[in-house]
Write an enzyme that holds these catalytic residues in place. Structure first.
Site, PDB file in Angstrom:
ATOM      1  N   GLU A 238       7.167  -4.176 -12.346  1.00  0.00           N
ATOM      2  CA  GLU A 238       6.386  -4.680 -13.476  1.00  0.00           C
ATOM      3  C   GLU A 238       5.216  -5.445 -12.885  1.00  0.00           C
ATOM      4  OE1 GLU A 238       9.621  -4.700 -16.927  1.00  0.00           O
ATOM      5  OE2 GLU A 238       8.758  -6.632 -16.421  1.00  0.00           O
ATOM      6  N   CYS A 272       0.931 -11.570 -17.600  1.00  0.00           N
ATOM      7  CA  CYS A 272       0.637 -10.190 -17.205  1.00  0.00           C
ATOM      8  C   CYS A 272      -0.115  -9.477 -18.309  1.00  0.00           C
ATOM      9  CB  CYS A 272       1.921  -9.459 -16.866  1.00  0.00           C
ATOM     10  SG  CYS A 272       3.164  -9.620 -18.131  1.00  0.00           S
TER      11      CYS A 272
HETATM   12  P1  NAD Z   1       3.395 -11.773  -6.149  1.00  0.00           P
HETATM   13  O1  NAD Z   1       3.262 -10.302  -5.992  1.00  0.00           O
HETATM   14  O2  NAD Z   1       2.570 -12.646  -5.298  1.00  0.00           O
HETATM   15  O3  NAD Z   1       4.915 -12.227  -5.905  1.00  0.00           O
HETATM   16  C1  NAD Z   1       5.981 -11.715  -6.690  1.00  0.00           C
HETATM   17  C2  NAD Z   1       7.289 -11.898  -5.943  1.00  0.00           C
HETATM   18  O4  NAD Z   1       7.299 -11.052  -4.784  1.00  0.00           O
HETATM   19  C3  NAD Z   1       7.540 -13.314  -5.444  1.00  0.00           C
HETATM   20  O5  NAD Z   1       8.894 -13.628  -5.668  1.00  0.00           O
HETATM   21  C4  NAD Z   1       7.242 -13.207  -3.942  1.00  0.00           C
HETATM   22  O6  NAD Z   1       7.934 -14.152  -3.162  1.00  0.00           O
HETATM   23  C5  NAD Z   1       7.717 -11.803  -3.646  1.00  0.00           C
HETATM   24  N1  NAD Z   1       7.144 -11.152  -2.462  1.00  0.00           N
HETATM   25  C6  NAD Z   1       5.920 -11.340  -1.925  1.00  0.00           C
HETATM   26  N2  NAD Z   1       5.744 -10.502  -0.850  1.00  0.00           N
HETATM   27  C7  NAD Z   1       6.880  -9.779  -0.736  1.00  0.00           C
HETATM   28  C8  NAD Z   1       7.326  -8.749   0.135  1.00  0.00           C
HETATM   29  N3  NAD Z   1       6.542  -8.286   1.128  1.00  0.00           N
HETATM   30  N4  NAD Z   1       8.549  -8.220  -0.037  1.00  0.00           N
HETATM   31  C9  NAD Z   1       9.359  -8.664  -1.030  1.00  0.00           C
HETATM   32  N5  NAD Z   1       9.000  -9.636  -1.903  1.00  0.00           N
HETATM   33  C10 NAD Z   1       7.775 -10.191  -1.762  1.00  0.00           C
HETATM   34  O7  NAD Z   1       3.129 -12.062  -7.696  1.00  0.00           O
HETATM   35  P2  NAD Z   1       3.133 -13.458  -8.476  1.00  0.00           P
HETATM   36  O8  NAD Z   1       1.930 -14.231  -8.072  1.00  0.00           O
HETATM   37  O9  NAD Z   1       4.439 -14.115  -8.382  1.00  0.00           O
HETATM   38  O10 NAD Z   1       2.979 -12.974  -9.990  1.00  0.00           O
HETATM   39  C11 NAD Z   1       1.741 -12.681 -10.567  1.00  0.00           C
HETATM   40  C12 NAD Z   1       1.598 -11.199 -10.785  1.00  0.00           C
HETATM   41  O11 NAD Z   1       2.713 -10.707 -11.507  1.00  0.00           O
HETATM   42  C13 NAD Z   1       0.392 -10.860 -11.623  1.00  0.00           C
HETATM   43  O12 NAD Z   1      -0.253  -9.724 -11.106  1.00  0.00           O
HETATM   44  C14 NAD Z   1       1.009 -10.551 -12.997  1.00  0.00           C
HETATM   45  O13 NAD Z   1       0.214  -9.728 -13.809  1.00  0.00           O
HETATM   46  C15 NAD Z   1       2.287  -9.902 -12.599  1.00  0.00           C
HETATM   47  N6  NAD Z   1       3.277  -9.957 -13.682  1.00  0.00           N
HETATM   48  C16 NAD Z   1       3.613  -8.791 -14.316  1.00  0.00           C
HETATM   49  C17 NAD Z   1       4.517  -8.814 -15.374  1.00  0.00           C
HETATM   50  C18 NAD Z   1       4.898  -7.557 -16.113  1.00  0.00           C
HETATM   51  O14 NAD Z   1       5.812  -7.607 -16.909  1.00  0.00           O
HETATM   52  N7  NAD Z   1       4.223  -6.425 -15.900  1.00  0.00           N
HETATM   53  C19 NAD Z   1       5.072 -10.028 -15.772  1.00  0.00           C
HETATM   54  C20 NAD Z   1       4.711 -11.194 -15.105  1.00  0.00           C
HETATM   55  C21 NAD Z   1       3.811 -11.137 -14.044  1.00  0.00           C
END
Ligand code: NAD
Length: 466
Positions: A238, A272
């Protein structure tokens, strides 16, 4: 691997707490515990699992004040919005609980009478459903109760064990969620929090898990997909969006402007499905801009612990530079700045609500996810121009059209590749409807019945009486 997470309050920039992060060995040990425990959890009657989830529901409501204060302290989310998020989870729980038995029930889809030959008794074809097993949930910080709950609640109900890695920016809330679930009767080894940032998430993906359910950015989502690919496991992503809204010539402009201002700025634009681009028909453009600006100027920016605050700090410090760069790029290419455009002169990671017009698609503000309190409004001459601009994105999470003619709005929305389509509303999620993204917005579905089935794998039973 970093061994400590520093949790900072975005409103005060004060260190709240340092917590130890899980290294690879700790993650492997947690995985092993979950693997051992999961079959026993799946073998319980559904009613036992439901009972624990309903107790969790009660505790969320009882403890909303403490939980909301914690969420506000580590993310800067205004307290009223933190409460709203937590108090909306029960509606989702109710949907999952009401439908769990129906989804899990074996389904007889065909039967054939016995043949005359000996040993050829009646044949039945039945679809059965088994849990996936041990699933990983790597989550985002912006709505930890929503995006986490959309995964771990149905996953647990369907009989899976969950290794839950909250975002490092919502780690205290992740820990609180785990404590509440355990207090509700979910065994310690069935829901296990995994603490850490990206490296811990990557270590989790090295385990032989049966599914990965990820919420986060497109950039990280790609890495998750690559890591999961050789495992051939259920992979749900997501991801982000650049969600457009179009205000047509016949729209109720006051409703559209007030609704879209909220859609763009609620949770400081860190949703998001936040409205990220607005296109307005030239016939109603001036009127729209007046009401939009009036609404934005009425937003209360301040201390997120104050119930009257609508805009708090952004949750991630690096986002301040991304927002400033988008504004500078837009102004350099001819945009008009109506308000904001820079940090607020006070302690904390505050960025002033920013409205840009005279924007176009050469500007990053109309192309890349802002994920903050910045919005571009572009004037268009026709529905056709609006459609072409709305289509101009690799993302596909949501889109909105405002206007009185339903058929026309549906006609426009049908031409866009998005998981959700809104007519005269925006930034809305329902437990009864599938939540999914297309293109760079992701893979797979949460919520709706599909959001329960996704935690199961079907088995085809061919059963002939001997
Ligand atoms: P992010 O991608 O920076 O991090 C998300 C998660 O991934 C965190 O828990 C992080 O620790 C983990 N992570 C980071 N690198 C990783 C790796 N290499 N391997 C495994 N895990 C890893 O995103 P964020 O800043 O937490 O969230 C914001 C983003 O999420 C925005 O783009 C937003 O639009 C999206 N979002 C989407 C939805 C949806 O339902 N489509 C909902 C909420 C947020």
């Amino acid at each position: 691997m970093a061994d400590v997470l520093s949790i900072i309050n975005p409103a005060t920039e004060a260190l709240i707490q340092e917590i130890p992060a899980d290294d690879g060995a700790a993650v492997a040990e947690k995985y092993a515990r979950a693997r051992r425990a999961q079959p026993g959890w799946a073998a319980l009657p559904l009613g036992d699992r439901v009972k624990s989830i309903l107790r969790f529901r009660e505790l969320l409501v009882e403890q909303v004040d403490t939980l909301a204060a914690l969420l506000t302290s580590e993310t800067g989310k205004p307290i009223t919005q933190a409460r709203n998020e937590i108090l909306a989870v029960p509606v989702r729980i109710d949907f999952f609980v009401e439908n769990a038995a129906k989804v899990l029930a074996p389904e007889r889809v065909y039967s054939e009478p016995a043949a005359a030959l000996p040993g050829m008794g009646m044949l039945e074809e039945v679809i059965g459903y088994d849990p996936l097993g041990v699933v990983a949930n790597i989550s985002a910080w912006n709505y930890p109760y929503f995006v986490g709950g959309n995964v771990f609640i149905p996953a647990l109900l369907m009989g899976n064990a969950v290794l839950y890695k909250p975002s490092e920016l919502a780690a205290l809330t992740g820990d609180a969620i785990a404590s509440l679930l355990h207090e509700s009767g979910i065994p310690q080894d069935i829901f296990i929090p995994v603490v850490g940032a990206g490296l811990t998430g990557a270590a989790l993906l090295e385990q032989p898990i049966d599914g990965i359910f990820f919420t986060g950015s497109y950039a990280t989502g790609q890495k998750i997909a690559v890591a999961a690919a050789p495992k051939l496991i259920r992979t749900q992503l997501e991801l982000g969006g650049k969600d457009p809204a179009y205000v047509g010539a016949a729209a109720n402009v006051a409703v559209a402007a007030a609704g879209l201002a909220d859609g763009a700025f609620y949770n400081n634009g860190q949703s998001c499905c936040a409205v990220e681009r607005i296109y307005v028909h030239t016939d109603v453009y001036e009127e729209f801009l007046d009401v939009f600006m009036e609404t934005v100027e009425g937003f209360n920016l301040g201390d997120p612990t104050d119930p009257a605050t609508y805009l708090g700090p952004v949750s991630r410090k690096p986002q301040l530079d991304i927002l400033a760069d988008q504004v500078a790029d837009a102004i350099a290419k001819g945009a008009t700045l109506h308000c904001g455009g820079q940090r607020v002169d006070r302690r904390g990671w505050y960025f002033a609500p920013t409205v840009l017009t005279e924007v176009n698609h050469t500007m990053t503000v109309m192309q890349e996810e802002s994920f903050g309190p910045v919005i571009g409004i572009q004037r268009v001459a026709s529905d056709g121009e609006a459609i072409a601009l709305m289509q101009d994105t690799p993302y596909g999470l949501t889109a909105a059209v405002y206007g009185t003619d339903r058929e026309r709005a549906v006609g426009i929305l049908s031409q866009l590749k998005t998981g959700s389509a809104y007519w005269n509303c925006c930034d809305r999620v329902s437990p009864r409807l599938p939540w999914s993204g297309r293109g760079h917005s992701g893979l797979g579905t949460t919520l709706s019945l599909a959001g329960l089935y996704t935690f199961l794998q079907p088995r085809a039973w061919h059963l002939r009486a001997g």
